[in-house]
Design a protein around this motif. Structure first.
Motif, mmCIF file in Angstrom:
data_model
loop_
_atom_site.group_PDB
_atom_site.id
_atom_site.type_symbol
_atom_site.label_atom_id
_atom_site.label_comp_id
_atom_site.label_asym_id
_atom_site.label_seq_id
_atom_site.Cartn_x
_atom_site.Cartn_y
_atom_site.Cartn_z
ATOM 1 N N THR A 156 0.824 -1.208 0.000
ATOM 2 C CA THR A 156 0.000 0.000 0.000
ATOM 3 C C THR A 156 0.858 1.259 0.000
ATOM 4 O O THR A 156 0.389 2.336 -0.389
ATOM 5 N N MET A 157 2.127 1.136 0.404
ATOM 6 C CA MET A 157 3.032 2.284 0.413
ATOM 7 C C MET A 157 3.353 2.752 -1.004
ATOM 8 O O MET A 157 3.879 3.845 -1.195
ATOM 9 N N LEU A 158 3.023 1.921 -1.986
ATOM 10 C CA LEU A 158 3.293 2.269 -3.377
ATOM 11 C C LEU A 158 2.141 3.025 -4.021
ATOM 12 O O LEU A 158 2.121 3.223 -5.250
ATOM 13 N N LEU A 216 6.385 9.663 -7.967
ATOM 14 C CA LEU A 216 7.089 8.573 -7.295
ATOM 15 C C LEU A 216 6.381 8.185 -6.001
ATOM 16 O O LEU A 216 5.838 9.048 -5.298
ATOM 17 N N PHE A 217 6.404 6.898 -5.697
ATOM 18 C CA PHE A 217 5.884 6.358 -4.435
ATOM 19 C C PHE A 217 6.951 5.437 -3.835
ATOM 20 O O PHE A 217 7.611 4.721 -4.579
ATOM 21 N N PRO A 218 7.110 5.408 -2.484
ATOM 22 C CA PRO A 218 6.509 6.308 -1.495
ATOM 23 C C PRO A 218 6.888 7.767 -1.754
ATOM 24 O O PRO A 218 7.732 8.050 -2.618
ATOM 25 N N PHE A 223 14.021 5.346 -0.119
ATOM 26 C CA PHE A 223 14.300 4.059 0.508
ATOM 27 C C PHE A 223 14.549 4.357 1.988
ATOM 28 O O PHE A 223 15.636 4.787 2.357
ATOM 29 N N ASN A 224 13.542 4.165 2.813
ATOM 30 C CA ASN A 224 13.643 4.583 4.213
ATOM 31 C C ASN A 224 14.790 3.867 4.929
ATOM 32 O O ASN A 224 15.075 2.697 4.675
ATOM 33 N N PRO A 242 12.988 -2.846 0.195
ATOM 34 C CA PRO A 242 12.189 -1.647 -0.069
ATOM 35 C C PRO A 242 12.124 -1.352 -1.561
ATOM 36 O O PRO A 242 13.049 -1.655 -2.314
ATOM 37 N N LEU A 243 11.036 -0.747 -1.972
ATOM 38 C CA LEU A 243 10.799 -0.459 -3.381
ATOM 39 C C LEU A 243 10.424 1.005 -3.557
ATOM 40 O O LEU A 243 9.928 1.652 -2.642
#
Length: 291
Positions: A156-158, A216-218, A223-224, A242-243
């Motif tokens: 969902t972060m995407l 862009l997402f997030p 990249f946290n 991470p993506l």
């Protein structure tokens, strides 16, 4: 010139060869007696046993220096590699937005790739970590802190590229999503001064006028830091890489667009060599046809 009388007949030659192979008078086989053959075979037996022993000893000593969870020696690049999904043929994403068959394989590839990032899987396997800080899990001396936990990365972060609200990832609308991943490097700390590395994408100089809008997402294409460091496949079995997703909102149709995405970080060296096209960046071709 030899006289004809000195030339050997075929029978004589065959007789000499037979005698060389086995001489009944001297009991020699191929010119050697049984004791001579025995000594030669014994020599080579001892010689090859010695070589095999040296090889086994060398391998044993080398294995003693290896760690099952961490490389003993790590000669990594200053800049990690990057890759995209779906990657298509030769990193080319080309399809017709009005032809379902031309983009359906891309959608299936994204579905399969994102399946482990479903919320149910992430909650079951991974930890809800504190953002913007490294998730350090050190060993206590000789006591291994294994298996190490991993931080949740929910698809969902995407956002609009998660495949949840838009199960076709924008492909039939001419607004495709492409996922960016940073190659795993054990122990890498890519941030600096509490700043997470982030991705920027755009058309190469010659095609700069062909991309009008992307997102862009997030948010911020980051990249946290909480997904670093990576401890290795065996130590961190449930690690979720991470993506970053890039969604092309407005591009020129029926044209080849050369896109390049780069990693930006104070702790990661900027890509400088044109020979390694995947060090800190990834380039791919995007073409969206429309009748």
């Amino acid at each position: 010139m030899a006289k004809d009388s000195e030339k050997k007949t075929c029978g004589q030659v065959m007789s000499e060869w037979k005698e060389f192979f086995w001489n009944p008078r001297t009991h020699e086989l191929l010119g050697r007696t049984a004791s001579s053959w025995g000594l030669i075979l014994l020599f080579y037996l001892i010689f090859y046993i010695f070589l095999a022993g040296m090889f086994v000893l060398t391998m044993y000593v080398m294995l003693l220096t290896l760690d099952d969870y961490k490389p003993t020696y790590q000669d990594r690049l200053a800049t990690p590699g990057m890759m995209i999904r779906p990657k298509g043929n030769a990193l080319e994403i080309s399809y017709n937005s009005e032809d379902t068959e031309s983009w359906d394989l891309y959608v299936q590839a994204l579905d399969n790739f994102l399946a482990p990032y479903n919320e149910s899987q992430q909650i079951m396997n991974n930890k809800d970590c504190t953002p913007d800080t490294y998730f350090i899990q050190e060993d206590a001396g000789e006591i291994r802190n294994n298996p190490k936990r991993s931080c949740q990365f929910n698809r969902t972060m995407l956002g609009n590229c998660s495949g949840i609200n838009d199960r076709y990832y924008g492909y039939p609308d001419g607004q495709p999503c492409v996922l960016i991943k940073l190659n795993r490097v054990i122990g890498m700390l890519p941030g600096k001064d509490d700043q997470s590395p982030y991705v920027t994408c755009g058309a190469k100089k010659e095609d700069s006028s062909l991309i009008h809008e992307l997102t862009l997402f997030p948010k911020g294409g980051m990249f946290n830091l909480m997904y670093f460091p990576y401890y290795g496949k065996k130590a961190q079995v449930n690690y979720s890489q991470p993506l970053v997703a890039v969604k092309f909102l407005n591009v020129t149709y029926n044209a080849d667009i050369n896109v390049e995405c780069k990693i930006n970080s104070l702790a990661v060296a900027s890509p400088t060599s044109e020979r390694d096209k995947f060090a800190g960046r990834v380039s791919f071709k995007l073409r969206i046809n429309k009748n």
